[in-house]
Write a protein that holds these residues in place. Structure first.
Motif, mmCIF file in Angstrom:
data_model
loop_
_atom_site.group_PDB
_atom_site.id
_atom_site.type_symbol
_atom_site.label_atom_id
_atom_site.label_comp_id
_atom_site.label_asym_id
_atom_site.label_seq_id
_atom_site.Cartn_x
_atom_site.Cartn_y
_atom_site.Cartn_z
ATOM 1 N N ARG A 59 17.298 102.350 -47.541
ATOM 2 C CA ARG A 59 18.036 101.500 -48.482
ATOM 3 C C ARG A 59 18.836 102.313 -49.503
ATOM 4 O O ARG A 59 19.523 101.757 -50.343
ATOM 5 N N LYS A 60 18.698 103.628 -49.425
ATOM 6 C CA LYS A 60 19.377 104.546 -50.340
ATOM 7 C C LYS A 60 19.085 104.185 -51.792
ATOM 8 O O LYS A 60 19.982 104.068 -52.631
ATOM 9 N N LEU A 61 17.782 104.020 -52.061
ATOM 10 C CA LEU A 61 17.318 103.701 -53.406
ATOM 11 C C LEU A 61 16.337 104.765 -53.882
ATOM 12 O O LEU A 61 15.624 105.378 -53.080
ATOM 13 N N SER A 72 19.538 102.451 -57.818
ATOM 14 C CA SER A 72 20.514 103.193 -57.008
ATOM 15 C C SER A 72 21.397 104.014 -57.936
ATOM 16 O O SER A 72 21.268 103.963 -59.163
ATOM 17 N N SER A 75 23.167 101.529 -60.223
ATOM 18 C CA SER A 75 22.384 100.553 -60.994
ATOM 19 C C SER A 75 22.651 100.724 -62.487
ATOM 20 O O SER A 75 22.668 101.847 -62.995
#
Length: 325
Positions: A59-61, A72, A75
């Motif tokens: 999720r690339k978080l 992210s 964010s």
């Protein structure tokens, strides 16, 4: 005659090709380096400030080891809740920086192959981010003040006998606004939109520090400035500069804004007028900075700006936000 800065090699330090060829991972690393510059690109939690984190690759978080908050690279920024890839945002910033007189949302939608709505909101988010730099700024020293009216166009009737005097208030639309520039001589420009020049005097008194010398033209709206500042007036019917008073740098800003309206955006009136006007002020303030330098400044402004209260979810509300200026 000296070469214009935009024609010089120093003005070109970034190529769109460089940005377009970035992979999404490389674009993410670029965003990390800009947003978390203080920690040399190392992410930290926007809630608790903890540097320890894990990375959710699917999720690339980032997941904070302290408060377990997931975030992210965008964010908490003006790009929060984005759907486009990070590379597209970087490309949009590069295109935006290259427009000496601005860049229309319609053209941006073609450049990025996105809907007009998407490009429209993205461009306005960038305008909001760069305008935040002077949101609370003040100026001092030698100050030039001037105003120019935009919007409220009334199309004349076809037949001469049906035409009305469009100068009279009863024959106008009520949408006409004046953009007022407060420009520090050889410094930054502050921009505001009002119904009349006289309405701007209180704002000028708040943003111009005491002891400054204010230059203005002969418009009656500026008469009240004599109470607060040493004021020098120039009658443009006689000359543009008389050795005592001059507003040429303020006029230079309006020349850029007029060309932006005529050649790029065509209509910049209404609730969006101040946003376009402040964008042109930012371009005027950084006109001697290379396109690569402007690119870095815009990206930094966007990634340090909180989510927009005006443009976040703009189309979902299906209404024109009065605060969009």
């Amino acid at each position: 005659m000296a070469q214009h800065f935009l024609l010089s090699k120093a003005a070109r330090s970034l190529s769109l090709v460089q940005v377009a060829r970035l992979s999404d991972d490389a674009a993410g690393e670029t965003f990390k380096a800009i947003r978390w510059e203080a920690t040399e690109g190392q992410p930290f939690c926007p809630r608790c400030g903890c540097l320890k984190h894990s990375f959710i690759a699917t999720r690339k978080l980032f997941k904070c080891a302290g408060c377990r908050h997931q975030y992210s690279v965008t964010s908490g920024t003006i790009f929060a809740s984005r759907k486009l890839p990070i590379r597209d945002h970087l490309l949009a910033i590069a295109i935006f920086a290259n427009g000496a007189k601005g860049h229309s949302a319609l053209q941006l939608s073609c450049d990025l192959n996105v809907q007009y709505r998407t490009a429209f909101v993205m461009a306005h988010k960038l305008r909001e981010a760069v305008a935040a730099e002077t949101a609370e700024a003040t100026v001092s020293g030698t100050i030039e003040v001037d105003g120019a009216y935009f919007g409220g166009h009334v199309r004349p009737e076809n037949r001469k006998e049906d035409r009305k005097d469009r100068r009279l208030a009863e024959n106008q639309t009520g949408k006409r606004r004046v953009v007022v520039v407060i420009r520090e001589r050889n410094g930054k420009a502050l921009i505001f939109a009002f119904r009349s020049e006289a309405e701007s005097v209180e704002t000028i008194e708040a943003r111009v520090l005491p002891g400054s010398v204010v230059h203005a033209d002969e418009a009656k709206g500026w008469d009240r400035l004599h109470k607060s500042f040493t004021t020098r007036r120039i009658n443009h019917q006689e000359s543009y500069s008389d050795g005592e008073a001059c507003t040429n740098q303020a006029e230079s800003y309006f020349a850029r804004l007029r060309r932006s309206e005529a050649g790029v955006h065509h209509r910049i009136a209404g609730p969006y007028l101040a946003a376009y006007a402040r964008e042109m002020a930012w371009r005027e303030n950084y006109r001697r900075v290379s396109n690569g330098g402007q690119y870095a400044i815009i990206a930094g402004a966007a990634l340090t700006h909180a989510p927009s209260q005006v443009w976040k979810g703009y189309w979902q509300r299906h209404q024109l936000v009065k605060g969009a200026a």
